[in-house]
Design a protein around this motif. Sequence first.
Motif, PDB file in Angstrom:
ATOM      1  N   GLU A  39       0.660  -1.088   0.075  1.00 43.22           N
ATOM      2  CA  GLU A  39       0.047  -0.064  -0.302  1.00 43.22           C
ATOM      3  C   GLU A  39       0.968   1.291  -0.092  1.00 43.22           C
ATOM      4  OE1 GLU A  39      -2.653  -0.106   3.362  1.00 43.22           O
ATOM      5  OE2 GLU A  39      -3.820  -2.143   2.469  1.00 43.22           O
ATOM      6  N   MET A  40       1.880   1.174   0.893  1.00 46.72           N
ATOM      7  CA  MET A  40       2.730   2.437   0.804  1.00 46.72           C
ATOM      8  C   MET A  40       3.618   2.632  -0.466  1.00 46.72           C
ATOM      9  SD  MET A  40       4.481   2.525   4.504  1.00 46.72           S
ATOM     10  CE  MET A  40       3.552   3.065   5.951  1.00 46.72           C
ATOM     11  N   THR A  41       3.872   1.266  -1.170  1.00 47.90           N
ATOM     12  CA  THR A  41       4.480   1.436  -2.531  1.00 47.90           C
ATOM     13  C   THR A  41       3.463   2.176  -3.591  1.00 47.90           C
ATOM     14  OG1 THR A  41       5.713  -0.456  -2.149  1.00 47.90           O
ATOM     15  CG2 THR A  41       5.398   0.247  -4.571  1.00 47.90           C
ATOM     16  N   SER A  42       2.223   1.519  -3.358  1.00 45.32           N
ATOM     17  CA  SER A  42       1.146   2.399  -4.146  1.00 45.32           C
ATOM     18  C   SER A  42       0.934   3.870  -3.904  1.00 45.32           C
ATOM     19  CB  SER A  42      -0.312   1.650  -4.126  1.00 45.32           C
ATOM     20  OG  SER A  42      -0.120   0.192  -4.284  1.00 45.32           O
ATOM     21  N   LEU A  43       1.138   4.194  -2.522  1.00 47.16           N
ATOM     22  CA  LEU A  43       1.027   5.620  -2.413  1.00 47.16           C
ATOM     23  C   LEU A  43       2.217   6.246  -2.794  1.00 47.16           C
ATOM     24  CD1 LEU A  43       0.234   7.899  -0.575  1.00 47.16           C
ATOM     25  CD2 LEU A  43       1.294   7.161   1.411  1.00 47.16           C
ATOM     26  N   SER A  44       3.331   5.779  -2.739  1.00 48.37           N
ATOM     27  CA  SER A  44       4.559   6.506  -3.185  1.00 48.37           C
ATOM     28  C   SER A  44       4.579   6.627  -4.953  1.00 48.37           C
ATOM     29  CB  SER A  44       5.903   5.512  -2.883  1.00 48.37           C
ATOM     30  OG  SER A  44       7.181   6.185  -3.392  1.00 48.37           O
ATOM     31  N   ASP A  45       4.067   5.460  -5.317  1.00 50.54           N
ATOM     32  CA  ASP A  45       3.830   5.619  -6.676  1.00 50.54           C
ATOM     33  C   ASP A  45       2.787   6.712  -7.231  1.00 50.54           C
ATOM     34  OD1 ASP A  45       5.630   3.565  -7.000  1.00 50.54           O
ATOM     35  OD2 ASP A  45       4.128   1.893  -7.413  1.00 50.54           O
ATOM     36  N   ALA A  46       1.559   6.724  -6.386  1.00 54.82           N
ATOM     37  CA  ALA A  46       0.622   7.709  -6.717  1.00 54.82           C
ATOM     38  C   ALA A  46       1.188   9.043  -6.241  1.00 54.82           C
ATOM     39  CB  ALA A  46      -0.528   7.403  -5.858  1.00 54.82           C
TER      40      ALA A  46
END
Length: 605
Positions: A247-254
């Motif tokens: 989820e944090m990776t998704s947040l970072s990508d977003a």
Amino acid sequence: MKFKRTSAGFAAFLLAMPTLLVSAETQNTAEDNTVTGEGTFDKKTEVVYATLDAAGDQKDLYVVNNFTVSEFGEITDYGDYTNVQNLTDLTPIEQQEREITLNAQEEEFYYQGNLENRALPWNFDISYSLNGEAADAKSLIGQDGALTIQIDSSKNTEGEELFFNNYMIQITMTFDAERFKNIEAPDGTIATAGKNRQVTFTVLPEKEESYQVNADVTDLEMEAIQIAAVPSSMSIEAPDTAEVKQEMTSLSDATAEVNNGVGELQAGIAELNNGTANLYDGSAQFRDGISQLSQNAGGLIEGSSSIQDALNQMSESVGAGVGEVNTGEFSELPAAFRQIAGGLDEVGSGLTSLSGSYEQAYHALDQAIAAVPEHQISEADIAALYESGADEATVNKLVESYKSSLAVKETYRQTEEAFAAVPGALSESKGALAEMSSSLHTIADQLENGLAATNMDESLGQLQQGLATLAANFAEFHSGLASYTGGVSELAGSYGELHSGLGGLTGGTDELEDGAGALYSGTSELASATSELPDQLQEEIDAMLSEFDKSDFEPVSFVSDQNEGVESVQFVIKTDSLKKEDAEEAEEEAAEEKSFWDRLMDLFR
């Protein structure tokens, strides 16, 4: 009867004598089988017992040492004990200062050593208040009211720091449920144990804590507070963070995508700002050209009217003078016609200059409008930008300028045809003026030729016909010129407002570019911070686990650093209880304790 009872008792004693003798013989045999020489042990444990008064001040301290013996014999231990006691058998223990020598003849050997002036690794400060007033613990026995007990656990600088850093403390308080009601412990755990309530607090290694218990008490009596300290040696398993990291990776990508979008937006705004600056400069040139044309419009109309009047007058004069005209008066007409033609040529030159300025201004305006970006940003993209955490005022400016730039392009698109028609109109006007100037030069030439001819009447007739045609054509030209200059004047007036609006737009896009730059710096910093968020999370988890995972702790002796093979050291601490003194118990304690022989003789009385 008394004698019979005495005889019976004595008989029982006699019957017991062989057993006592056998026991003594067995003891002697055991002593005879005592193994001498050096003994060995597999491990040693120490249990430190301490008593505190009700306020938490240290009183007594002793250690129970346990050896798991592998070979019987003499074992040497160390400790600064005031005295020692064998808890396993009757074998004496030798003590020479700090060196303790014991003869271990059992697989599990225990002995106790008492300590003085030895500090625990922790300080415990226990305070009491009843109905909001501080009170001494002993004075509260038997009292009623709202009770508050506070326990402060802190590091004892005089104690061994190793235990403070690696040991977990559990504090247990036991309350009689019939005496204590409405028990509250904000940082503790309350459990039921029979008819009692137990409140438990936990102090982690390297921590100093303050805990509080509140209760309504009737006829206060309280059991001792129990405190246990053991190594925090359990291995803490790392939690499964795969989903959270994903989820944090998704947040970072977003966040990176938002930053890229803001970067494109910032570049577009910079392009927009450059475009509006060019638009403003081009608009200024166009405004100046229109204003100059508007200012010259009066002169053009006035000159055109003079030419029209002169043509009409000459046409009428020539028409009226056919057959009676003095040909000498016409010798000046060719020069007059050529002068008028020269005036038309000057007007045409002015239109040519104006057309060039307009073409330049129009080209600059068209390029500036074309340079304004026409990115299509959806409402969802705008909503995402608001939700990204960017400064709302800056985002408002971005959205407002984006919509304004689209409105400017749409307005220009709707009026572009009118702007584009101006060069054609100017060209047609220049063509008409050139044609009229050419006609005037032709008339002047024909007039000169006619004056030289012998048939004057025929020449004057041709002159009058040419003048009439020229005057009619020029009247039509003058009417168109008047409409054209009127439109130019109206355009010059309204364009001044448009140019002022473009000036405001240019100033707004300047501020917008600065704001977008600041926004991009902020999102870049956010993207940079979140790009390593999953790794930072893992680092924080590892650091936290490292802080509380004491599984690599190697136990040491509490008593002496000379002691080896220590497997564990535990602390059992308790305070004085708060109890009413029992009269019968006090009487029994006061009575003198009888010896074994006295108790034996009591059997025969």
